[in-house]
Design a protein around this motif. Structure first.
Motif, short mmCIF file in Angstrom:
data_model
loop_
_atom_site.label_atom_id
_atom_site.label_comp_id
_atom_site.label_asym_id
_atom_site.label_seq_id
_atom_site.Cartn_x
_atom_site.Cartn_y
_atom_site.Cartn_z
N HIS A 51 0.84 -1.19 0.00
CA HIS A 51 0.00 0.00 0.00
C HIS A 51 0.89 1.26 0.00
CE1 HIS A 51 -4.14 -1.70 1.03
NE2 HIS A 51 -3.37 -2.74 0.80
N PRO A 52 0.34 2.43 -0.31
CA PRO A 52 1.16 3.64 -0.33
C PRO A 52 1.85 3.91 1.00
CG PRO A 52 -0.97 4.03 -1.37
CD PRO A 52 -1.05 2.68 -0.73
N VAL A 53 3.01 4.54 0.91
CA VAL A 53 3.79 4.92 2.09
C VAL A 53 3.83 6.45 2.16
CG1 VAL A 53 6.05 4.82 3.22
CG2 VAL A 53 5.20 2.83 1.94
N GLN A 54 3.52 6.99 3.33
CA GLN A 54 3.41 8.44 3.48
C GLN A 54 4.01 8.90 4.79
OE1 GLN A 54 -0.44 10.26 2.53
NE2 GLN A 54 -0.29 11.51 4.38
N ALA A 76 3.57 16.26 2.40
CA ALA A 76 3.98 14.92 2.83
C ALA A 76 4.89 14.29 1.80
CB ALA A 76 2.76 14.02 3.04
N ASP A 77 5.81 13.44 2.26
CA ASP A 77 6.51 12.52 1.37
C ASP A 77 5.52 11.41 1.01
OD1 ASP A 77 9.03 13.76 1.39
OD2 ASP A 77 9.63 12.70 3.21
N TYR A 78 5.61 10.92 -0.23
CA TYR A 78 4.61 9.94 -0.65
C TYR A 78 5.20 9.04 -1.71
CZ TYR A 78 -0.07 8.19 -1.89
OH TYR A 78 -1.18 7.40 -2.10
N GLU A 79 4.89 7.75 -1.59
CA GLU A 79 5.26 6.76 -2.61
C GLU A 79 4.06 5.84 -2.83
OE1 GLU A 79 8.33 3.00 -3.33
OE2 GLU A 79 8.89 4.61 -1.92
N VAL A 80 3.69 5.65 -4.09
CA VAL A 80 2.55 4.80 -4.41
C VAL A 80 2.88 3.98 -5.65
CG1 VAL A 80 1.43 6.63 -5.79
CG2 VAL A 80 0.06 4.73 -4.88
N SER A 81 2.49 2.71 -5.62
CA SER A 81 2.61 1.82 -6.78
C SER A 81 1.24 1.25 -7.08
CB SER A 81 3.59 0.67 -6.50
OG SER A 81 4.88 1.15 -6.23
N GLY A 82 0.95 1.04 -8.35
CA GLY A 82 -0.33 0.46 -8.71
C GLY A 82 -0.41 0.09 -10.18
N ILE A 83 -1.39 -0.74 -10.50
CA ILE A 83 -1.68 -1.03 -11.91
C ILE A 83 -2.42 0.17 -12.49
CG2 ILE A 83 -2.96 -2.49 -13.51
CD1 ILE A 83 -2.60 -4.81 -11.67
N ALA A 103 -5.38 6.91 -12.97
CA ALA A 103 -6.20 6.06 -12.10
C ALA A 103 -5.46 4.75 -11.92
CB ALA A 103 -7.57 5.81 -12.73
N MET A 104 -5.33 4.31 -10.66
CA MET A 104 -4.55 3.12 -10.38
C MET A 104 -5.15 2.33 -9.22
SD MET A 104 -1.27 5.33 -9.02
CE MET A 104 -0.09 4.08 -9.49
N VAL A 105 -4.80 1.04 -9.15
CA VAL A 105 -5.26 0.17 -8.08
C VAL A 105 -4.09 -0.65 -7.56
CG1 VAL A 105 -7.62 0.01 -8.96
CG2 VAL A 105 -5.93 -1.71 -9.65
N TRP A 106 -4.20 -1.11 -6.30
CA TRP A 106 -3.15 -1.92 -5.69
C TRP A 106 -3.80 -2.89 -4.71
CZ3 TRP A 106 -3.53 3.44 -5.06
CH2 TRP A 106 -4.03 3.86 -3.82
N GLY A 107 -2.96 -3.59 -3.93
CA GLY A 107 -3.49 -4.52 -2.94
C GLY A 107 -4.30 -5.64 -3.58
#
Length: 217
Positions: A51-54, A76-83, A103-107
Motif C-alpha cells: 500500500h502507499p507509504v506516506q 507529505a513525502d509519498y510513494e505509491v505503486s499500482g496497476i 487512475a490506479m489500483v493496488w493490494g
C-alpha cells in the motif's frame, strides 16, 4: 445484492469522491487491456501487494516555493505503486501544472483477473470505477486500494514517462503531496492526505520526482 449490481465510485477534482450503488450500469472501458491486464496473464496473487507509504510533514517541515505562475506547498513525502487503469490528459486551467491524471489500483484489487473486471474511465479531473459486487469488495475496501492521482512532473523527463503510461502498466511514483495556489484558482488545490476519503478532497495531488514503470510479463 444481485450479481448485476455495480459499485460505482467517482474520484474527482479538488478532489471529490462520491459513491453510490448502481443497478445494471454500463460504461465504456478506455484503452485495450495490456501489460498485467492482458488476458494471458494468469497470476493469481496481487501484482502490487504494498500500500502507499506516506510521511506527513509537521508545520516546520513544510516547504513553500514558486512553480511558474503558481505557488506550491509540500504536505507529505509519498510513494505509491499500482496497476494503471486509465490515463487522462487535461486541458483545463491547471494544465500547465498537472497535465495528466492516473487512475490506479493496488493490494487485493491488483490481482489481474480481478482488475480486468473493473471498468475505469476518466472525465474532467475525475476517475470513475465501476466494480461488480461479485468481486466481494466493500466500498471502504475498494477506496483504500485505488486512487486518481493528479500528477505534477518535476521535470520534462518525468513528464514524458507519465505520458507514456498505458493501461496494464505498473507505475511507481515517488515524490511529495502538495497544495497548489494561484490567481487562476478560486481556492487552493489541496491534496488528500488519507486513503479513506468518501466525499470531498479524495485525490492525491502529487509532485512526482521519480517514476518506475513495469510493462508486465
Amino acid at each position: 445484492m444481485r450479481s448485476f449490481d455495480r459499485l460505482l465510485l467517482v474520484l474527482g477534482l479538488g478532489a471529490a469522491l462520491t459513491i453510490s450503488w448502481h443497478h445494471g450500469w454500463a460504461q465504456k472501458i478506455l484503452g485495450i487491456d495490456g501489460g498485467y491486464l492482458a488476458e494471458e496473464v494468469s497470476i493469481s496473487a496481487p501484482i502490487v501487494p504494498q500500500h502507499p507509504v506516506q510521511h506527513t510533514y509537521s508545520s516546520a517541515e513544510r516547504e513553500v516555493f514558486p512553480w511558474g505562475e503558481w505557488e506550491m506547498e509540500t504536505l507529505a513525502d509519498y510513494e505509491v505503486s499500482g496497476i494503471v487503469m486509465s490515463r487522462r490528459r487535461n486541458m483545463d486551467v491547471l494544465y500547465e501544472v498537472s497535465e495528466f491524471d492516473i487512475a490506479m489500483v493496488w493490494g487485493d484489487v491488483s490481482v489481474p483477473a480481478t482488475a480486468r473486471q473493473i471498468r475505469t474511465t476518466h472525465g474532467r479531473r475525475y476517475a470513475r470505477f465501476v466494480v461488480s459486487t461479485d468481486l466481494g469488495f466493500t466500498i471502504d475496501e475498494f477506496v483504500r486500494q485505488s486512487a486518481n492521482v493528479h500528477t505534477i512532473p518535476a521535470n520534462d523527463e518525468i513528464k514524458a514517462q507519465i505520458r507514456s503510461l498505458r493501461k496494464g502498466d505498473v507505475a511507481t511514483f515517488k515524490g511529495r503531496l502538495v497544495e497548489v495556489r494561484g490567481d487562476k484558482l478560486s481556492r487552493p488545490w489541496r491534496s488528500s492526505l488519507i486513503r479513506t476519503d468518501h466525499e470531498f478532497k479524495g485525490c492525491e495531488i502529487m509532485l512526482v520526482e521519480e517514476v518506475v514503470i513495469d510493462r508486465g510479463p
